[in-house]
Design a protein around this motif. Structure first.
Motif, PDB file in Angstrom:
ATOM      1  N   HIS A   1     -25.409 -29.376   7.985  1.00  0.00           N
ATOM      2  CA  HIS A   1     -26.799 -29.151   7.570  1.00  0.00           C
ATOM      3  C   HIS A   1     -27.310 -30.421   6.906  1.00  0.00           C
ATOM      4  CE1 HIS A   1     -30.334 -27.460   5.623  1.00  0.00           C
ATOM      5  NE2 HIS A   1     -30.133 -26.294   6.233  1.00  0.00           N
ATOM      6  N   PRO A   2     -28.499 -30.889   7.287  1.00  0.00           N
ATOM      7  CA  PRO A   2     -28.988 -32.162   6.711  1.00  0.00           C
ATOM      8  C   PRO A   2     -29.138 -32.123   5.203  1.00  0.00           C
ATOM      9  CG  PRO A   2     -30.718 -31.021   7.964  1.00  0.00           C
ATOM     10  CD  PRO A   2     -29.435 -30.347   8.289  1.00  0.00           C
ATOM     11  N   ALA A   3     -29.484 -30.975   4.637  1.00  0.00           N
ATOM     12  CA  ALA A   3     -29.647 -30.873   3.188  1.00  0.00           C
ATOM     13  C   ALA A   3     -28.317 -30.886   2.454  1.00  0.00           C
ATOM     14  CB  ALA A   3     -30.416 -29.605   2.841  1.00  0.00           C
ATOM     15  N   ALA A   4     -27.210 -30.753   3.192  1.00  0.00           N
ATOM     16  CA  ALA A   4     -25.883 -30.690   2.566  1.00  0.00           C
ATOM     17  C   ALA A   4     -25.052 -31.928   2.858  1.00  0.00           C
ATOM     18  CB  ALA A   4     -25.151 -29.438   3.045  1.00  0.00           C
ATOM     19  N   ARG A   5     -25.692 -32.992   3.337  1.00  0.00           N
ATOM     20  CA  ARG A   5     -24.909 -34.169   3.738  1.00  0.00           C
ATOM     21  C   ARG A   5     -24.216 -34.843   2.552  1.00  0.00           C
ATOM     22  NH1 ARG A   5     -30.292 -35.540   4.006  1.00  0.00           N
ATOM     23  NH2 ARG A   5     -30.964 -37.322   2.742  1.00  0.00           N
ATOM     24  N   ASP A   6     -24.704 -34.647   1.325  1.00  0.00           N
ATOM     25  CA  ASP A   6     -24.090 -35.253   0.152  1.00  0.00           C
ATOM     26  C   ASP A   6     -23.171 -34.296  -0.606  1.00  0.00           C
ATOM     27  OD1 ASP A   6     -25.349 -37.762   0.460  1.00  0.00           O
ATOM     28  OD2 ASP A   6     -27.191 -36.961  -0.401  1.00  0.00           O
ATOM     29  N   TRP A   7     -22.976 -33.083  -0.085  1.00  0.00           N
ATOM     30  CA  TRP A   7     -22.089 -32.138  -0.756  1.00  0.00           C
ATOM     31  C   TRP A   7     -20.629 -32.547  -0.557  1.00  0.00           C
ATOM     32  CZ3 TRP A   7     -23.962 -26.501   0.643  1.00  0.00           C
ATOM     33  CH2 TRP A   7     -25.299 -26.354   0.246  1.00  0.00           C
ATOM     34  N   GLY A   8     -19.821 -32.206  -1.506  1.00  0.00           N
ATOM     35  CA  GLY A   8     -18.391 -32.340  -1.311  1.00  0.00           C
ATOM     36  C   GLY A   8     -17.818 -31.080  -0.691  1.00  0.00           C
ATOM     37  N   SER A   9     -16.510 -31.063  -0.536  1.00  0.00           N
ATOM     38  CA  SER A   9     -15.848 -29.873  -0.007  1.00  0.00           C
ATOM     39  C   SER A   9     -15.628 -28.873  -1.136  1.00  0.00           C
ATOM     40  CB  SER A   9     -14.511 -30.263   0.626  1.00  0.00           C
ATOM     41  OG  SER A   9     -13.690 -30.914  -0.327  1.00  0.00           O
ATOM     42  N   ARG A  10     -15.168 -27.699  -0.795  1.00  0.00           N
ATOM     43  CA  ARG A  10     -14.913 -26.651  -1.775  1.00  0.00           C
ATOM     44  C   ARG A  10     -13.455 -26.188  -1.662  1.00  0.00           C
ATOM     45  NH1 ARG A  10     -18.535 -28.642  -3.582  1.00  0.00           N
ATOM     46  NH2 ARG A  10     -20.725 -28.012  -3.653  1.00  0.00           N
ATOM     47  N   LYS A  11     -12.913 -25.733  -2.782  1.00  0.00           N
ATOM     48  CA  LYS A  11     -11.566 -25.160  -2.771  1.00  0.00           C
ATOM     49  C   LYS A  11     -11.632 -23.770  -2.137  1.00  0.00           C
ATOM     50  CE  LYS A  11     -11.253 -25.750  -7.196  1.00  0.00           C
ATOM     51  NZ  LYS A  11     -10.770 -25.669  -8.594  1.00  0.00           N
ATOM     52  N   VAL A  12     -10.810 -23.538  -1.133  1.00  0.00           N
ATOM     53  CA  VAL A  12     -10.830 -22.286  -0.376  1.00  0.00           C
ATOM     54  C   VAL A  12      -9.504 -21.555  -0.580  1.00  0.00           C
ATOM     55  CG1 VAL A  12     -10.994 -21.245   1.918  1.00  0.00           C
ATOM     56  CG2 VAL A  12     -12.400 -23.244   1.343  1.00  0.00           C
ATOM     57  N   GLY A  13      -9.575 -20.299  -0.959  1.00  0.00           N
ATOM     58  CA  GLY A  13      -8.394 -19.458  -1.069  1.00  0.00           C
ATOM     59  C   GLY A  13      -8.403 -18.408   0.028  1.00  0.00           C
ATOM     60  N   ILE A  14      -7.367 -18.389   0.847  1.00  0.00           N
ATOM     61  CA  ILE A  14      -7.288 -17.488   1.994  1.00  0.00           C
ATOM     62  C   ILE A  14      -6.203 -16.443   1.747  1.00  0.00           C
ATOM     63  CG2 ILE A  14      -6.831 -17.312   4.476  1.00  0.00           C
ATOM     64  CD1 ILE A  14      -7.781 -20.233   4.707  1.00  0.00           C
ATOM     65  N   VAL A  15      -6.599 -15.177   1.738  1.00  0.00           N
ATOM     66  CA  VAL A  15      -5.636 -14.084   1.616  1.00  0.00           C
ATOM     67  C   VAL A  15      -5.379 -13.572   3.030  1.00  0.00           C
ATOM     68  CG1 VAL A  15      -5.105 -11.877   0.535  1.00  0.00           C
ATOM     69  CG2 VAL A  15      -6.560 -13.529  -0.650  1.00  0.00           C
ATOM     70  N   ASP A  16      -4.241 -13.931   3.572  1.00  0.00           N
ATOM     71  CA  ASP A  16      -3.935 -13.711   4.997  1.00  0.00           C
ATOM     72  C   ASP A  16      -2.948 -12.566   5.140  1.00  0.00           C
ATOM     73  OD1 ASP A  16      -3.959 -14.069   7.692  1.00  0.00           O
ATOM     74  OD2 ASP A  16      -2.929 -15.997   7.696  1.00  0.00           O
ATOM     75  N   GLU A  17      -3.446 -11.343   4.977  1.00  0.00           N
ATOM     76  CA  GLU A  17      -2.566 -10.177   4.955  1.00  0.00           C
ATOM     77  C   GLU A  17      -1.800 -10.010   6.261  1.00  0.00           C
ATOM     78  OE1 GLU A  17      -2.688  -5.380   3.938  1.00  0.00           O
ATOM     79  OE2 GLU A  17      -4.528  -6.561   3.882  1.00  0.00           O
ATOM     80  N   ARG A  18      -2.436 -10.304   7.376  1.00  0.00           N
ATOM     81  CA  ARG A  18      -1.791 -10.095   8.671  1.00  0.00           C
ATOM     82  C   ARG A  18      -1.242 -11.388   9.271  1.00  0.00           C
ATOM     83  NH1 ARG A  18      -6.018  -6.548   8.246  1.00  0.00           N
ATOM     84  NH2 ARG A  18      -5.589  -4.389   8.802  1.00  0.00           N
ATOM     85  N   SER A  19      -1.272 -12.460   8.527  1.00  0.00           N
ATOM     86  CA  SER A  19      -0.735 -13.761   8.972  1.00  0.00           C
ATOM     87  C   SER A  19      -1.421 -14.275  10.233  1.00  0.00           C
ATOM     88  CB  SER A  19       0.778 -13.672   9.214  1.00  0.00           C
ATOM     89  OG  SER A  19       1.450 -13.239   8.051  1.00  0.00           O
ATOM     90  N   GLU A  20      -2.694 -13.887  10.411  1.00  0.00           N
ATOM     91  CA  GLU A  20      -3.422 -14.300  11.608  1.00  0.00           C
ATOM     92  C   GLU A  20      -4.366 -15.464  11.353  1.00  0.00           C
ATOM     93  OE1 GLU A  20      -4.202 -10.778  14.612  1.00  0.00           O
ATOM     94  OE2 GLU A  20      -5.078 -10.328  12.666  1.00  0.00           O
ATOM     95  N   ILE A  21      -4.904 -15.584  10.154  1.00  0.00           N
ATOM     96  CA  ILE A  21      -5.881 -16.633   9.893  1.00  0.00           C
ATOM     97  C   ILE A  21      -5.197 -17.993   9.875  1.00  0.00           C
ATOM     98  CG2 ILE A  21      -7.625 -17.515   8.295  1.00  0.00           C
ATOM     99  CD1 ILE A  21      -7.946 -14.683   7.211  1.00  0.00           C
ATOM    100  N   ALA A  22      -4.118 -18.104   9.109  1.00  0.00           N
ATOM    101  CA  ALA A  22      -3.437 -19.393   8.958  1.00  0.00           C
ATOM    102  C   ALA A  22      -2.227 -19.537   9.863  1.00  0.00           C
ATOM    103  CB  ALA A  22      -3.001 -19.563   7.500  1.00  0.00           C
ATOM    104  N   ALA A  23      -1.645 -18.420  10.303  1.00  0.00           N
ATOM    105  CA  ALA A  23      -0.408 -18.441  11.093  1.00  0.00           C
ATOM    106  C   ALA A  23       0.652 -19.263  10.381  1.00  0.00           C
ATOM    107  CB  ALA A  23      -0.672 -18.982  12.496  1.00  0.00           C
ATOM    108  N   SER A  24       0.884 -18.944   9.107  1.00  0.00           N
ATOM    109  CA  SER A  24       1.808 -19.734   8.298  1.00  0.00           C
ATOM    110  C   SER A  24       3.248 -19.585   8.777  1.00  0.00           C
ATOM    111  CB  SER A  24       1.719 -19.299   6.825  1.00  0.00           C
ATOM    112  OG  SER A  24       0.442 -19.567   6.301  1.00  0.00           O
ATOM    113  N   ASP A  25       3.968 -20.691   8.722  1.00  0.00           N
ATOM    114  CA  ASP A  25       5.393 -20.722   9.027  1.00  0.00           C
ATOM    115  C   ASP A  25       6.107 -21.120   7.748  1.00  0.00           C
ATOM    116  OD1 ASP A  25       7.904 -20.867  10.075  1.00  0.00           O
ATOM    117  OD2 ASP A  25       7.518 -22.569  11.397  1.00  0.00           O
TER     118      ASP A  25
END
Length: 380
Positions: free
Chosen positions: A178-202
């Protein structure tokens, strides 16, 4: 493919390229025809890998082949996956979820585990980097410089998990599109992956790209995981898949009052389905979500529609010309093609939607600074 017994693998390796490239489900049922789902189609599979719409002549997995498959997906220890068996699925490396069918064993009226397993639905997980770029600009809270509380809604197998995965990657990477967000930084994201499908963690390490600032609680119940995230990992955005239980809602209330933005998915077809589910209805009526994303799929094409909370309430108070339940994915109706309309679709019955009075409430601000930081300076 290495999960499958040799005889099954030889059949699947001969599938046509068009089916392999868009393969979504492999359904293995003891002494019944082998079936696959790809795109918006399903077909039975012959022993030589060719496809047919007729079940006669299709390859039929035997009891021994199903037993061998179960041994492989449980790593030869049924007891080690007892909790997954109670919930009816096992998630394997790569984020692929294997649904199970068989005889349930009850303990005080509740499902304890499955036995005599004779059916498997192998759901193929795929990451689609860039999917979120089409949706994210419409979800931004430009004043608070972050994402709004968002609920992604669709029937099963329409792309909710794929979308939420890429949205998490975008937010964690600071790719706001988004052009209005070009100067934004990233955000800390916490993922609760109950079924191990979002991250597919090993072994705790995500195998999908979730960006540089994502933390994952793998195989953790959503409600407990949200509170663990808020208390110990200080996320700015919490991501959860398939909410719907009362304890999920309680945890979401706690998160938003702690200044954390929530990005979640739920099974429903439209707003009337949202209001027909008690937990989702309360969250919606309380004005928790700032916007909703409705997904609709036709073949390989997934269309989305973003609706603000105010628009969602107006939509819910109108009469809807639809029948209950999700349309088949090969249904050519306007609803299935993603073109929502107030005009009746031939063959459907008008159903009145629930009237809901929205409680106006100011959402708490997040901890990120309200002032725009100079270009090149991380605003965290």
């Amino acid at each position: 493919m290495e999960l499958f017994p040799t005889s099954l693998r030889l059949v699947l390796e001969q599938l046509p390229a068009v089916a392999r490239e868009s393969l979504e489900e492999i359904r293995i049922r003891e002494n019944r025809p082998l079936e696959i789902s790809y795109g918006s189609r399903y077909s039975f599979v012959r022993e030589d890998g060719t496809l047919t719409e007729q079940d006669q002549g299709a390859f039929v997995p035997s009891k021994e082949q199903c037993r061998a498959l179960l041994e492989r997906v449980t790593n030869h220890s049924i007891y080690a996956v007892e909790e997954e068996l109670r919930r009816g699925y096992i998630t394997v490396s790569g984020g692929h979820r294997i649904g199970l069918a068989g005889r349930t064993v009850l303990d005080k009226g509740a499902v304890s585990h499955l036995r005599d397993i004779a059916g498997f639905n192998v759901r193929i997980a795929r990451a689609k980097v860039g999917f979120g770029a089409q949706v994210l600009p419409g979800l931004l809270d430009l004043k608070e410089r972050t994402i709004r509380h968002t609920l992604i809604v669709s029937p099963p197998q329409q792309g909710k998990t794929t979308l939420i995965r890429d949205l998490a990657r975008c937010v964690s990477s600071g790719e706001w599109h988004h052009p209005a967000a070009r100067d934004w930084g990233s955000r800390k994201v916490g993922i609760v992956d109950e079924r191990s499908e979002i991250a597919a963690s090993d072994r705790g390490v995500p195998t999908f790209d979730l960006g540089p600032r994502s933390d994952v609680l793998d195989a953790c119940p959503k409600a407990e995981g949200i509170m663990m995230m808020v208390r110990s990992l200080s996320p700015e955005v919490v991501v959860v898949d398939e909410i719907g239980r009362p304890e999920d809602a309680d945890a979401i209330y706690e998160a938003i009052h702690a200044g954390v933005r929530v990005l979640a998915t739920a099974h429903a077809s439209d707003m009337s389905d949202v209001f027909a589910r008690p937990v989702l209805s309360k969250l919606a009526a309380d004005g928790v979500f700032g916007c909703y994303v409705f997904l609709s799929r036709s073949g390989k094409k997934v269309e989305h529609r973003i609706v603000t909370a105010e628009e969602a309430m107006r939509e819910s108070s109108r009469r809807s010309n639809r029948s209950f339940g999700a349309s088949p994915r090969d249904d050519p109706s306007e609803k299935q093609l993603g073109r929502w309309t107030d005009h009746p679709v031939p063959g459907t019955s008008p159903v009145a939607q629930t009237h809901v009075n929205v409680k106006a409430r100011t959402m708490p601000t997040i901890r990120s600074p309200a002032m725009i930081a100079p270009r090149g300076v991380d605003d965290d």
